[in-house]
Design an enzyme around this catalytic site. Structure first.
Site, short mmCIF file in Angstrom:
data_model
loop_
_atom_site.label_atom_id
_atom_site.label_comp_id
_atom_site.label_asym_id
_atom_site.label_seq_id
_atom_site.Cartn_x
_atom_site.Cartn_y
_atom_site.Cartn_z
N HIS A 8 0.82 -1.21 0.00
CA HIS A 8 0.00 0.00 0.00
C HIS A 8 0.86 1.26 0.00
CE1 HIS A 8 -2.67 2.86 2.40
NE2 HIS A 8 -3.34 2.65 1.31
N ARG A 9 0.81 2.02 -1.07
CA ARG A 9 1.67 3.22 -1.28
C ARG A 9 3.13 2.79 -1.25
NH1 ARG A 9 -1.36 7.35 3.03
NH2 ARG A 9 -3.45 6.55 2.69
N GLU A 35 0.26 -0.75 -4.70
CA GLU A 35 -0.85 0.20 -4.78
C GLU A 35 -0.26 1.59 -4.71
OE1 GLU A 35 -4.19 2.73 -3.10
OE2 GLU A 35 -2.16 2.47 -2.39
N ASP A 37 -1.23 6.08 -5.53
CA ASP A 37 -2.30 7.08 -5.74
C ASP A 37 -1.84 8.12 -6.75
OD1 ASP A 37 -3.99 6.25 -3.32
OD2 ASP A 37 -2.02 6.60 -2.44
N HIS A 50 -0.70 10.86 -2.54
CA HIS A 50 -2.03 10.52 -2.01
C HIS A 50 -2.94 11.72 -1.81
CE1 HIS A 50 -4.95 9.63 1.21
NE2 HIS A 50 -4.97 8.41 0.70
N GLU A 110 -4.65 4.00 -8.04
CA GLU A 110 -5.89 4.59 -7.53
C GLU A 110 -6.02 6.04 -8.00
OE1 GLU A 110 -6.62 4.75 -3.25
OE2 GLU A 110 -8.39 5.97 -3.63
N LYS A 112 -7.17 9.65 -7.69
CA LYS A 112 -7.59 10.62 -6.68
C LYS A 112 -7.81 11.93 -7.45
CE LYS A 112 -6.40 8.43 -2.67
NZ LYS A 112 -7.41 7.84 -1.80
N ASP A 230 0.51 -2.13 4.37
CA ASP A 230 1.66 -1.21 4.49
C ASP A 230 2.97 -1.99 4.68
OD1 ASP A 230 0.00 1.07 4.42
OD2 ASP A 230 -0.30 1.01 6.59
O1 G3P Z 1 -6.61 1.27 -2.33
C1 G3P Z 1 -6.96 1.13 -1.00
C2 G3P Z 1 -6.63 2.33 -0.16
O2 G3P Z 1 -5.44 2.87 -0.62
C3 G3P Z 1 -7.70 3.39 -0.19
O3 G3P Z 1 -7.51 4.34 0.79
O4 G3P Z 1 -6.82 6.55 1.63
O5 G3P Z 1 -5.15 4.74 1.52
O6 G3P Z 1 -5.97 5.81 -0.57
P1 G3P Z 1 -6.31 5.40 0.83
CA CA Z 2 -4.79 4.51 -2.14
#
Ligand code: G3P
Ligand code: CA
Length: 241
Positions: A8-9, A35, A37, A50, A110, A112, A230
């Site tokens: 995640h990120r 993942e 953003d 993000h 993702e 945004k 994470d």
């Molecule tokens: O893709 C799942 C998650 O990343 C969504 O929430 O706020 O971390 O972008 P956030």
């Molecule tokens: Ca995300």
């Protein structure tokens, strides 16, 4: 099928989120997916960050949408985490796609964006994916399901996933209607029974952001398609035991 591990990120529990360092470290740790953003810049480029502002993750401030990609490059995206990482910048999506292009890696991008930028961000993403096609399929996710529908109408082969905190009204039928393959959900909101039911309907189930051992194990037992975490190192150790 083994549950895949998506960072995640990037490897964000240890390295500055959404930086090339965090992405490289996630791959080194063995993550099968990353993942990340994306936000639109003033000059219609795609920046990997993000928040809509620079303040939380960089040494700059102000809206990403009001900066050009060149201006973003002046700021550090690593120094707030550790001065050692001060050379880390806000990457462009193009840089990430070039780096990932020949790797056995799934990118989960993702979107945004502000609702009024829906078509611009979708068009810019489609353009980049056409120029820099990836070896593994790329998953485009968003809380804005209309953006996903727009992408599907333009390029049916692009894999999409709806982000949601919890279940929707008849989730399986909803996803089918919009031709969306995946469901990325906040894991405490769904039971193992919900997850299995949707998997049975052919939905790719990827919970976020799963970090503790107990929850990771539950996701593996339910047969989730991937976990978004994470800490890919910890998630892989638990999965491969
Ligand atoms: O893709 C799942 C998650 O990343 C969504 O929430 O706020 O971390 O972008 P956030
Ligand atoms: Ca995300």
């Amino acid at each position: 099928m083994k549950t895949a591990v998506f960072a995640h990120r990037g490897y964000s529990s240890k390295y500055p989120e959404n930086t090339m360092l965090a992405f490289r470290k996630a791959v080194e740790a063995g993550a099968e997916g990353i993942e990340l953003d994306i936000q639109l810049t003033q000059d219609r480029e795609l920046a990997v960050i993000h928040d809509s502002t620079l303040d939380r993750t960089t040494d700059g401030s102000g809206l990403v949408r009001e900066k050009t990609l060149k201006e973003l490059n002046r700021y550090s995206a690593g120094s707030l985490v550790n001065p050692l990482y001060r050379e880390e910048k806000v990457p462009s999506l193009e840089e990430v796609l070039r780096w990932a292009q020949k790797k056995e890696l799934t990118l989960n991008i993702e979107l945004k964006h502000d609702p009024e930028d829906r078509e611009i961000i979708a068009e810019e993403l489609l353009r980049l994916l056409q120029v820099l096609p990836q070896k593994n399929s790329t998953i485009v996710s968003s809380f804005d399901h209309e953006a996903l529908a727009y992408i599907k109408e333009s390029e049916e082969h692009i894999v999409t996933a709806a982000l949601s905190l919890g279940l929707l009204i008849d989730t399986a039928a909803y996803l089918k209607k919009y031709n969306i393959e995946g469901f990325h959900y906040y894991y405490p909101m769904l039971s193992s029974k919900d997850v299995k039911k949707l998997l049975h309907h052919g939905v790719k189930m990827r919970p976020f952001t799963v970090n503790d051992a107990e929850s990771l194990k539950e996701c593996y037992q339910s047969g989730c398609t991937a976990v978004i975490t994470d800490d890919p190192h910890r998630a892989l150790i638990l999965r491969n035991r």
